[in-house]
Design an enzyme around this catalytic site. Structure first.
Site, mmCIF file in Angstrom:
data_model
loop_
_atom_site.group_PDB
_atom_site.id
_atom_site.type_symbol
_atom_site.label_atom_id
_atom_site.label_comp_id
_atom_site.label_asym_id
_atom_site.label_seq_id
_atom_site.Cartn_x
_atom_site.Cartn_y
_atom_site.Cartn_z
ATOM 1 N N ASP A 1 -13.059 -0.154 -3.527
ATOM 2 C CA ASP A 1 -12.283 -0.789 -2.613
ATOM 3 C C ASP A 1 -12.595 -2.244 -2.642
ATOM 4 O O ASP A 1 -13.052 -2.780 -3.391
ATOM 5 C CB ASP A 1 -12.230 -0.173 -1.351
ATOM 6 C CG ASP A 1 -10.760 -0.007 -0.679
ATOM 7 O OD1 ASP A 1 -10.290 -0.913 0.037
ATOM 8 O OD2 ASP A 1 -10.182 1.072 -0.547
ATOM 9 N N HIS B 1 -9.989 -3.458 4.323
ATOM 10 C CA HIS B 1 -9.286 -1.927 3.874
ATOM 11 C C HIS B 1 -10.573 -0.990 3.349
ATOM 12 O O HIS B 1 -10.477 0.208 3.710
ATOM 13 C CB HIS B 1 -8.515 -2.204 2.553
ATOM 14 C CG HIS B 1 -7.758 -1.321 2.208
ATOM 15 N ND1 HIS B 1 -8.098 -0.467 1.361
ATOM 16 C CD2 HIS B 1 -6.350 -0.795 2.259
ATOM 17 C CE1 HIS B 1 -7.139 0.411 0.933
ATOM 18 N NE2 HIS B 1 -6.118 0.183 1.584
ATOM 19 N N SER C 1 -3.494 5.504 1.358
ATOM 20 C CA SER C 1 -4.904 4.772 1.205
ATOM 21 C C SER C 1 -5.641 5.533 2.245
ATOM 22 O O SER C 1 -6.855 5.520 2.154
ATOM 23 C CB SER C 1 -5.031 3.226 1.558
ATOM 24 O OG SER C 1 -4.514 2.621 0.188
#
Length: 420
Positions: free
Chosen positions: A145, A182, A360
């Site tokens: 990520d 994220h 996600s």
């Protein structure tokens, strides 16, 4: 076994030969020494002499052996190579964070007491009164990520590897800084351990975290960096004789041969790959890559809404094709299972917490569940754990949301895979 925050140093992947000096322009684009904008390309040739000459001339970012090698170059260099009939050259595609999960709905500096076990964690444990989670010991969850805040109080005890694949060298060991958020959020849903007891819990808090930065601070990354990280995780699983679950909460509408081959390689090495289905729903045929690949478990997102007696598939969650409904067979472009993905509370890169929605967020719930199941059955294969996830999903059929229906459907797949 948890590593008490100590990073495991591993052998560096030998991939770089010669890398031309690159920089970054004012708008964030890569530039060469003369200020020309550059981009990543894949170069291959059946003529080994031509291939070696190209490596010597342009340098190598990643060497994928039979698939060729990648390097950054400018437009003039690219056009010149296209004229060489003995060389095959193509631009390497970009993969990104799914758009609806790129920005948080809310950010919190301190932990909200009511959120120690967020709704998604309670839902996947099927326990509305849950106050803490357990499981995952001895299993490694590789989060590919934007990086991870390895100092976050709810994650620092889980960190085993921290590597950056986005640099101008093969990768940097001990570096995985997350400046976007994220990746830290994703890691928290999979395995946050509650810190000192006042933080947030993920699905498998005893699992070890391999934080692999494959996306830049803008949430975008090159397919070859991602492919290299997938292969590295697989090689680490083999060399360390350990079980690995890869989570990829990233995607592209187009397929990359580098990533497809890397996923197939990792799966053949016993690694289980979990990936976000994508946020292009509720349209059919909208599953992104790598989630669309048969050797990756594509995860759809559920909302905290009960309708028709079940949780509801979010409209934003990408869908498969209705023509394959009811077959309980995973084909290219199918949703496999579902998990909580709307308004998910988890760890944030600033040391605090945030709420985000997207597939996600659903994917790491399943990655954590896989780690928890595997820890309880350490001799099982990745295929066996995958089958277990499917069977658990069958027990919680999803009947709500566009495209959802009885049995295997193109919106929720086999259903909601749960702890119990």
């Amino acid at each position: 076994m948890k590593k008490s925050g100590k990073l495991l140093t591993s052998i560096m992947l030998s991939a770089t030969l010669l890398v031309p000096a690159m920089g970054v322009s004012a708008n964030g684009d890569s530039v060469d020494q003369k200020g020309n904008e550059t981009f990543r390309v894949l170069i291959d040739s059946q003529n080994q002499k031509e291939l070696q000459n190209a490596k010597s001339k342009y340098g190598v970012q990643w060497d994928f052996a039979g698939e060729g090698f990648t390097v950054d170059m400018n437009e003039k260099q690219y056009e010149a190579l296209q004229k060489n009939k003995n060389i095959k050259v193509e631009k390497v595609p970009e993969f990104t964070i799914e758009k609806s999960s790129s920005k948080p709905e809310a950010v919190y500096q301190a932990m909200a007491a009511s959120q120690s076990t967020p709704w998604g964690i309670k839902a996947i444990y099927n326990d509305s009164s849950l106050t803490r989670t357990s499981g995952g010991s001895g299993i490694n969850v590789a989060v590919l990520d934007t990086g991870v805040n390895v100092s976050h109080p709810d994650l620092k005890n889980n960190i085993e590897q921290c590597k950056d694949f986005t640099t101008s060298t093969s990768f940097v060991n001990g570096s995985c800084t997350d400046r976007q958020g994220h990746g830290t959020h994703v890691a928290g849903s999979a395995l946050a351990d509650g810190g000192t007891g006042s933080g947030v819990y993920g699905v498998a808090p005893d699992a070890d975290l391999w934080a692999y930065k494959v996306l830049g601070d803008n949430g975008s990354g090159s397919a070859d960096d991602i492919a290299a990280a997938i292969r590295h995780a697989a090689d680490q699983a083999t060399s360390l004789k350990t079980k690995v679950v890869i989570n990829m909460s990233l995607g592209s509408s187009g397929e990359s041969s580098l990533i497809t081959n890397a996923v197939n390689y990792a799966y053949s090495k016993g690694v289980l790959i979990i990936a976000a289905a994508g946020n292009e729903g509720p349209y059919q045929g909208s599953i992104g890559y790598p989630g669309a690949l048969p050797n990756a478990v594509a995860v759809a997102a559920l909302e905290n809404v009960i309708q028709n007696g079940t949780y509801r598939v979010a409209d934003f969650s990408s869908r498969g094709d209705s023509s394959t409904d009811g077959d309980y067979v995973i084909q290219k472009g199918d949703v496999e299972v579902s998990a909580p993905g709307a308004s998910i509370y988890s760890t944030w890169y600033n040391g605090g917490y945030s709420t985000i929605s997207g597939t996600s967020m659903a994917s790491p719930h399943v990655a954590g569940l896989a780690a928890k199941i595997w820890a309880a059955n350490p001799s099982a294969s990745n295929a066996t754990i995958r089958k277990d996830l499917q069977n658990r999903a069958r027990n919680y059929d999803i009947l709500s949301g566009s495209g959802a229906g009885v049995g295997d459907d193109y919106a929720s797949g086999f259903g909601f895979a749960r702890v119990r």
